[in-house]
Design an enzyme around this catalytic site. Sequence first.
Site, PDB file in Angstrom:
ATOM      1  N   GLU A 501       3.460  -9.846  -5.357  1.00  0.00           N
ATOM      2  CA  GLU A 501       4.791 -10.272  -4.849  1.00  0.00           C
ATOM      3  C   GLU A 501       5.610  -9.099  -4.320  1.00  0.00           C
ATOM      4  OE1 GLU A 501       7.027 -13.323  -6.634  1.00  0.00           O
ATOM      5  OE2 GLU A 501       5.308 -14.281  -7.577  1.00  0.00           O
TER       6      GLU A 501
HETATM    7  C1  LIG Z   1      -4.040 -10.109  -9.177  1.00  0.00           C
HETATM    8  C2  LIG Z   1      -3.469 -10.349  -7.816  1.00  0.00           C
HETATM    9  C3  LIG Z   1      -2.997 -11.606  -7.485  1.00  0.00           C
HETATM   10  C4  LIG Z   1      -2.534 -11.861  -6.183  1.00  0.00           C
HETATM   11  N1  LIG Z   1      -2.202 -13.140  -5.816  1.00  0.00           N
HETATM   12  C5  LIG Z   1      -1.961 -13.406  -4.508  1.00  0.00           C
HETATM   13  C6  LIG Z   1      -1.817 -14.755  -4.046  1.00  0.00           C
HETATM   14  O1  LIG Z   1      -1.853 -15.709  -4.831  1.00  0.00           O
HETATM   15  N2  LIG Z   1      -1.646 -14.966  -2.728  1.00  0.00           N
HETATM   16  C7  LIG Z   1      -1.614 -13.937  -1.832  1.00  0.00           C
HETATM   17  O2  LIG Z   1      -1.503 -14.204  -0.658  1.00  0.00           O
HETATM   18  N3  LIG Z   1      -1.731 -12.647  -2.229  1.00  0.00           N
HETATM   19  C8  LIG Z   1      -1.920 -12.365  -3.532  1.00  0.00           C
HETATM   20  N4  LIG Z   1      -2.072 -11.060  -3.948  1.00  0.00           N
HETATM   21  C9  LIG Z   1      -1.969  -9.996  -2.981  1.00  0.00           C
HETATM   22  C10 LIG Z   1      -0.774  -9.074  -3.203  1.00  0.00           C
HETATM   23  O3  LIG Z   1       0.396  -9.678  -2.745  1.00  0.00           O
HETATM   24  C11 LIG Z   1      -1.128  -7.770  -2.469  1.00  0.00           C
HETATM   25  O4  LIG Z   1      -2.061  -7.103  -3.281  1.00  0.00           O
HETATM   26  C12 LIG Z   1       0.060  -6.919  -2.178  1.00  0.00           C
HETATM   27  O5  LIG Z   1       0.787  -7.498  -1.152  1.00  0.00           O
HETATM   28  C13 LIG Z   1      -0.344  -5.504  -1.761  1.00  0.00           C
HETATM   29  O6  LIG Z   1      -1.329  -5.496  -0.798  1.00  0.00           O
HETATM   30  P1  LIG Z   1      -2.605  -4.542  -0.978  1.00  0.00           P
HETATM   31  O7  LIG Z   1      -3.149  -4.769  -2.342  1.00  0.00           O
HETATM   32  O8  LIG Z   1      -3.503  -4.774   0.160  1.00  0.00           O
HETATM   33  O9  LIG Z   1      -2.025  -3.084  -0.945  1.00  0.00           O
HETATM   34  P2  LIG Z   1      -1.607  -2.246   0.345  1.00  0.00           P
HETATM   35  O10 LIG Z   1      -0.779  -3.074   1.251  1.00  0.00           O
HETATM   36  O11 LIG Z   1      -2.812  -1.613   0.888  1.00  0.00           O
HETATM   37  O12 LIG Z   1      -0.654  -1.169  -0.300  1.00  0.00           O
HETATM   38  C14 LIG Z   1      -1.152  -0.004  -0.966  1.00  0.00           C
HETATM   39  C15 LIG Z   1       0.040   0.823  -1.407  1.00  0.00           C
HETATM   40  O13 LIG Z   1       0.807   1.229  -0.267  1.00  0.00           O
HETATM   41  C16 LIG Z   1       2.178   0.913  -0.463  1.00  0.00           C
HETATM   42  N5  LIG Z   1       2.789   0.601   0.821  1.00  0.00           N
HETATM   43  C17 LIG Z   1       2.348  -0.215   1.799  1.00  0.00           C
HETATM   44  N6  LIG Z   1       3.199  -0.218   2.819  1.00  0.00           N
HETATM   45  C18 LIG Z   1       4.221   0.601   2.497  1.00  0.00           C
HETATM   46  C19 LIG Z   1       5.427   1.016   3.129  1.00  0.00           C
HETATM   47  N7  LIG Z   1       5.778   0.601   4.320  1.00  0.00           N
HETATM   48  N8  LIG Z   1       6.226   1.877   2.467  1.00  0.00           N
HETATM   49  C20 LIG Z   1       5.896   2.342   1.262  1.00  0.00           C
HETATM   50  N9  LIG Z   1       4.777   1.978   0.619  1.00  0.00           N
HETATM   51  C21 LIG Z   1       3.962   1.128   1.220  1.00  0.00           C
HETATM   52  C22 LIG Z   1       2.167  -0.276  -1.405  1.00  0.00           C
HETATM   53  O14 LIG Z   1       3.387  -0.341  -2.115  1.00  0.00           O
HETATM   54  C23 LIG Z   1       0.991   0.060  -2.308  1.00  0.00           C
HETATM   55  O15 LIG Z   1       1.434   0.901  -3.324  1.00  0.00           O
HETATM   56  C24 LIG Z   1      -2.490 -10.798  -5.249  1.00  0.00           C
HETATM   57  C25 LIG Z   1      -2.932  -9.520  -5.613  1.00  0.00           C
HETATM   58  C26 LIG Z   1      -3.418  -9.292  -6.860  1.00  0.00           C
HETATM   59  C27 LIG Z   1      -3.930  -7.921  -7.195  1.00  0.00           C
END
Ligand SMILES: Cc1cc2nc3c(=O)[nH]c(=O)nc-3n(C[C@H](O)[C@H](O)[C@H](O)COP(=O)(O)OP(=O)(O)OC[C@H]3O[C@@H](n4cnc5c(N)ncnc54)[C@H](O)[C@@H]3O)c2cc1C
Length: 827
Positions: A501
Amino acid sequence: MTIVLIVLALLVLSLLLAFLRSNAALWSALSIVLAAAVGYAVGSAREALIAAIVLALLTLPFAIVPLRRALFSRSLLKAFAHALPRLSDTERTALDAGTVGFEAELFSGKPDWHKLLAEPRPALSAEEQAFMDGPVERLCAMLDDWRITHELADLPPEVWAFLKRERFFGMIIPKRYGGLEFSALAHSAVLQKVSSICPTASSTIAVPNSLGPAELLLHYGSEQQKDYYLPRLADGREIPCFALTGPYAGSDATSIPDFGIVGKGSWKGEEVLGLRLTFDKRYITLAPVATLIGLAFRLYDPEHLIGGVEDRGITLALIPRETSGLDIGRRHMPLNIPFQNGPVRGKDVFVPLTQLIGGPEMAGHGWRMLVENLSVGRAISLPSNAAGFARMAIASTGAYARLRKQFGLAIARFEGVEEALARIGGMSYLVTALSRSTAAAVDRGEKPAVTSAIAKYHATEIGREVARDAMDVHGGKGIILGPGNYLGRNWQGAPISITVEGANIMTRSLMIFGQGAIRCHPWVLKEMAAVAETDRRKALRDFDAAMFGHVGFGLSNAVRSFVLALSLGRLSNAPGDAHIQRYYRKLNRYSAALALCADVAMGTLGGRLKFKEKLSARLGDILSYLYIGSALLKRYEDNGRPEAERPLLAFAFHESIWRLQNALDGVIRNFPIRPVAWLLRALVFPLGRREVPPSDRLGRRVAAAITAPGPARAAVLEWCYLTPTPNHPVGRLHALLPDVVAAEPVERKLQKALKTGAIKAHDYLAQVDEVAQQGVLSAEEAALLRHVREAGAEFIAVDDFDPADLRAGAAARADVVAVAGGVTRVA
Ligand SMILES: Cc1cc2nc3c(=O)[nH]c(=O)nc-3n(C[C@H](O)[C@H](O)[C@H](O)COP(=O)(O)OP(=O)(O)OC[C@H]3O[C@@H](n4cnc5c(N)ncnc54)[C@H](O)[C@@H]3O)c2cc1C
């Protein structure tokens, strides 16, 4: 001499009027009169006349609005149109979504506390309380966290059936569709209680009640969609999930490459107009068991079958599980918290246009639909889960630190442990107040975009801090997993809440201040709207009002910041009793400082501020801790200013203000334009940084409050599952605490007797008997020591296993056997 006196008098007047936020007309009029009066008093009638004329020439162009527009505002409007940061469509949608509540007051530099205190005290209805005491209590008694996390990697079938039957998945669905129609507070209370015993179950309950098919249908669904799906979602016939994230779209969800192409296809034996979807989603909670998949994708209409535009943008649809071409059912394993989570993929999956949420007219509005509703779920789910865990950490760690003895003393007595206990108590009090505050905002009808981000970020970060401290206090007991370990899974799972989220780094660096600065600021949005206005006359009128309002606001905040810093906030109005009035005053002071720094940062860095994430993050921290401070005070006031809660309040408040001061210092220390930084330091910290973290004495009081039964411990354990059922070691440990405390003086008598060397027995229970026989302990005292030793043994013990029991997954299925030296071979 006359001129010097006039200038001095005008300076004092201007500072006073700026502090009080008077308008330009009053300032101009009083300046003219004062200049004339001083000129006359120390000079002559001629000097008075000259002073009045000079002042009129200097001030009236600002006070007479038509003159001001012609002289300044027209050209400033043009300059602004160039200087204002360009907002992308995504940013604009995010800014337009949601509402602003008390956080705007905190950003104003002069918060009106009466508004906060006038907000009704949040409370559960009788029906909601009955649900907490009935179905929620029964559910908690069914949850065996070890079996769920280690043996089944799922909730057992009877728990799934219970959740559906009791409509846990329909808390946000109105009664007319068969849902529970609970308040946000009740929704939060349910999650808190369940998460205090089983994070897997609370995550499972949170998702259908957060942003997903039900919430989206409620706001945008056609009547037909609502009538069909909502009753099925409420009673669990349909299990929803919402699929946005994919391998190439995480934090930047707008970049999803998944697509749907409008065209004809076959649906239930008929040829209909629909869309053919290709997508690759991952991390989707509940997907492996979902029957209804909410899907976000980009919609293309190359043949213009539903309108004139080819790229319609992000669109949302509902895909029934049985739809052909859907690849669903595999699972991810999120850090041993085995709520259902997995990928969903599809190639050329065809669904009719009627499966678009809201029908074809909502095509392309998907992003707006998501951001408009994101905040409500975000305000509840993760802050509530963090609050539930924090309560459990107090229940367990507070009691364990009293039961566990080392060096002849309860470990709670050691100052090092006391320090960790104080943080657990104070910061848990903070998380629970924060969660309550955002739930109350939702119940007032707000869609709290900024404060939901604050609550999500800080509740989950502080939840992780509390988990770390609780683990440290438990030592090996927290590390060895098994049915008796109530902490380890929470520690393992802490990064999940940090990531979902809105991943926390991004939430802090980009969202809290990025949105807060524009949405909460009294003038910036008005300036932006005026710049975008096409009617030039109206644009000039609105811009003039906003621009000069903004200038006055900035000057006032500079003066207020300085004066309140010098007076340590004493010159500001504050409600509250003698104990908490100073807390309001501190918030007044730092509210002015935030408003000043935010304006200076926006004014000097302009669009560059968007990329100065470290600065933005610290400004966001200041806003966050102001909000947290106000949530703490509101909770304390709502509860009738209970004396027992004062140490917890004081600890949480001082820690927040200490962190706020560090963030403010960080903004100034790292401000890229150094002369501006020097000026800010002079205005914000004229007496230096004077806030200090909570004292050791205060920490001792907090630790004492959470390690003994009493009103303070009871207050922070509200909505924590505490029944001593067979599945719940924390309930049993909590129940034993009064006896542990009562046994302490008796234990001291025993130790004293042992030191005499007259006791021959070696075993503890035999020693108790021998000391009792000698008459040093009464029969009741001996019985109490025996009881605490025997009942407490369960909490001192850790689990051990037959090696075969620890083999998991494929290894176990392949019947791998262990051989000496830890090498394995397949039998
Ligand atoms: C257990 C679990 C349940 C989930 N459930 C759902 C679900 O039901 N539906 C769904 O659609 N998604 C779901 N997600 C996805 C979740 O919303 C994403 O994991 C999240 O949005 C982050 O994306 P990412 O993991 O690809 O990380 P990335 O986007 O690759 O981010 C990696 C890091 O970079 C940082 N970052 C990225 N952009 C910026 C910026 N502009 N400035 C500063 N920092 C930045 C992030 O904060 C993070 O620390 C779930 C994820 C998990 C792990």
